[in-house]
Motif scaffolding. Sequence first.
Motif, PDB file in Angstrom:
ATOM      1  N   TYR A 101     -34.330  19.456 -30.889  1.00 20.98           N
ATOM      2  CA  TYR A 101     -33.106  19.218 -31.624  1.00 20.98           C
ATOM      3  C   TYR A 101     -32.348  18.018 -31.082  1.00 20.98           C
ATOM      4  N   SER A 102     -31.534  17.470 -31.932  1.00 25.15           N
ATOM      5  CA  SER A 102     -30.533  16.498 -31.519  1.00 25.15           C
ATOM      6  C   SER A 102     -29.166  17.124 -31.753  1.00 25.15           C
ATOM      7  N   THR A 153      -6.634  12.299 -30.979  1.00 24.41           N
ATOM      8  CA  THR A 153      -6.231  13.582 -31.540  1.00 24.41           C
ATOM      9  C   THR A 153      -6.997  13.876 -32.822  1.00 24.41           C
ATOM     10  N   ALA A 154      -7.657  15.031 -32.841  1.00 26.71           N
ATOM     11  CA  ALA A 154      -8.498  15.400 -33.991  1.00 26.71           C
ATOM     12  C   ALA A 154      -9.090  16.777 -33.748  1.00 26.71           C
ATOM     13  N   VAL A 155      -9.705  17.315 -34.780  1.00 27.37           N
ATOM     14  CA  VAL A 155     -10.577  18.476 -34.608  1.00 27.37           C
ATOM     15  C   VAL A 155     -11.966  17.947 -34.299  1.00 27.37           C
ATOM     16  N   TYR A 156     -12.531  18.425 -33.222  1.00 25.60           N
ATOM     17  CA  TYR A 156     -13.849  17.966 -32.791  1.00 25.60           C
ATOM     18  C   TYR A 156     -14.897  19.001 -33.175  1.00 25.60           C
ATOM     19  N   TYR A 157     -15.944  18.524 -33.831  1.00 24.63           N
ATOM     20  CA  TYR A 157     -17.002  19.394 -34.334  1.00 24.63           C
ATOM     21  C   TYR A 157     -18.318  19.103 -33.615  1.00 24.63           C
ATOM     22  N   CYS A 158     -18.983  20.149 -33.216  1.00 22.96           N
ATOM     23  CA  CYS A 158     -20.329  20.055 -32.683  1.00 22.96           C
ATOM     24  C   CYS A 158     -21.313  20.124 -33.853  1.00 22.96           C
ATOM     25  N   ALA A 159     -22.403  19.382 -33.751  1.00 25.64           N
ATOM     26  CA  ALA A 159     -23.394  19.352 -34.820  1.00 25.64           C
ATOM     27  C   ALA A 159     -24.795  19.356 -34.233  1.00 25.64           C
ATOM     28  N   ALA A 160     -25.757  19.827 -35.019  1.00 27.47           N
ATOM     29  CA  ALA A 160     -27.145  19.874 -34.566  1.00 27.47           C
ATOM     30  C   ALA A 160     -28.077  19.579 -35.725  1.00 27.47           C
ATOM     31  N   ALA A 161     -29.237  19.062 -35.387  1.00 27.73           N
ATOM     32  CA  ALA A 161     -30.253  18.791 -36.397  1.00 27.73           C
ATOM     33  C   ALA A 161     -31.626  18.995 -35.797  1.00 27.73           C
ATOM     34  N   ASP A 162     -32.544  19.463 -36.622  1.00 27.50           N
ATOM     35  CA  ASP A 162     -33.911  19.721 -36.198  1.00 27.50           C
ATOM     36  C   ASP A 162     -34.721  18.440 -36.331  1.00 27.50           C
ATOM     37  N   MET A 163     -34.402  17.492 -35.504  1.00 25.73           N
ATOM     38  CA  MET A 163     -35.124  16.223 -35.478  1.00 25.73           C
ATOM     39  C   MET A 163     -34.732  15.497 -34.185  1.00 25.73           C
ATOM     40  N   ALA A 198     -20.419  10.953 -30.766  1.00 26.44           N
ATOM     41  CA  ALA A 198     -21.540  10.784 -29.844  1.00 26.44           C
ATOM     42  C   ALA A 198     -22.703  11.662 -30.287  1.00 26.44           C
ATOM     43  N   ALA A 199     -23.899  11.284 -29.855  1.00 20.88           N
ATOM     44  CA  ALA A 199     -25.097  12.073 -30.137  1.00 20.88           C
ATOM     45  C   ALA A 199     -25.999  12.059 -28.919  1.00 20.88           C
ATOM     46  N   ILE A 200     -26.842  13.093 -28.831  1.00 27.11           N
ATOM     47  CA  ILE A 200     -27.767  13.182 -27.711  1.00 27.11           C
ATOM     48  C   ILE A 200     -29.093  13.733 -28.186  1.00 27.11           C
ATOM     49  N   SER A 201     -30.151  13.139 -27.658  1.00 25.45           N
ATOM     50  CA  SER A 201     -31.483  13.667 -27.933  1.00 25.45           C
ATOM     51  C   SER A 201     -31.755  14.795 -26.953  1.00 25.45           C
ATOM     52  N   TRP A 202     -32.152  15.955 -27.512  1.00 26.17           N
ATOM     53  CA  TRP A 202     -32.401  17.076 -26.620  1.00 26.17           C
ATOM     54  C   TRP A 202     -33.638  16.828 -25.770  1.00 26.17           C
ATOM     55  N   SER A 203     -34.569  16.029 -26.266  1.00 33.05           N
ATOM     56  CA  SER A 203     -35.849  15.851 -25.582  1.00 33.05           C
ATOM     57  C   SER A 203     -35.710  15.071 -24.280  1.00 33.05           C
ATOM     58  N   ASP A 204     -34.918  13.992 -24.292  1.00 32.20           N
ATOM     59  CA  ASP A 204     -34.831  13.179 -23.090  1.00 32.20           C
ATOM     60  C   ASP A 204     -33.409  12.849 -22.674  1.00 32.20           C
TER      61      ASP A 204
END
Length: 130
Positions: A32-33, A91-101, A49-55
């Motif tokens: 996942y990312s 200032t904002a609402v911060y959302y976590c997100a995920a994707a199967d890629m 921001a985004a992060i690759s789960w693999s590395d």
Amino acid sequence: QVQLVESGGGLVQAGGSLRLSCAASGRTFSDYSMGWFRQAPGKEREFVAAISWSDGNTYYADSAKGRFTFSRDNAKNTVYLQMNSLKPEDTAVYYCAAADMDINEYDSDYAATLTWPDYWGQGTQVTVSS
């Protein structure tokens, strides 16, 4: 189904720090990312921001570079967004997100879009006072 639960938001003065957490469950996350997005009142949701789960490779919006750090704890299926030198415009609402890629298979422009997430958390409020 994937569940994402954010925590760590709150009220902080300008120049302060917060660490957001996002606990993921429901799937094996090795492929996942993950990402953080935010939405300020009256504005569209935007990439942070985004992060690759693999590395663990990371991508940041220009507004986050040098101030925010995205990290992951594989054993806990949790990602973190360390936010330093906070500004009122954060200032904002911060959302976590995920994707199967793997976000590494795409360029940074794509990482900054709202297109790739398959799952979203409920959001956590961050308020930075001046």
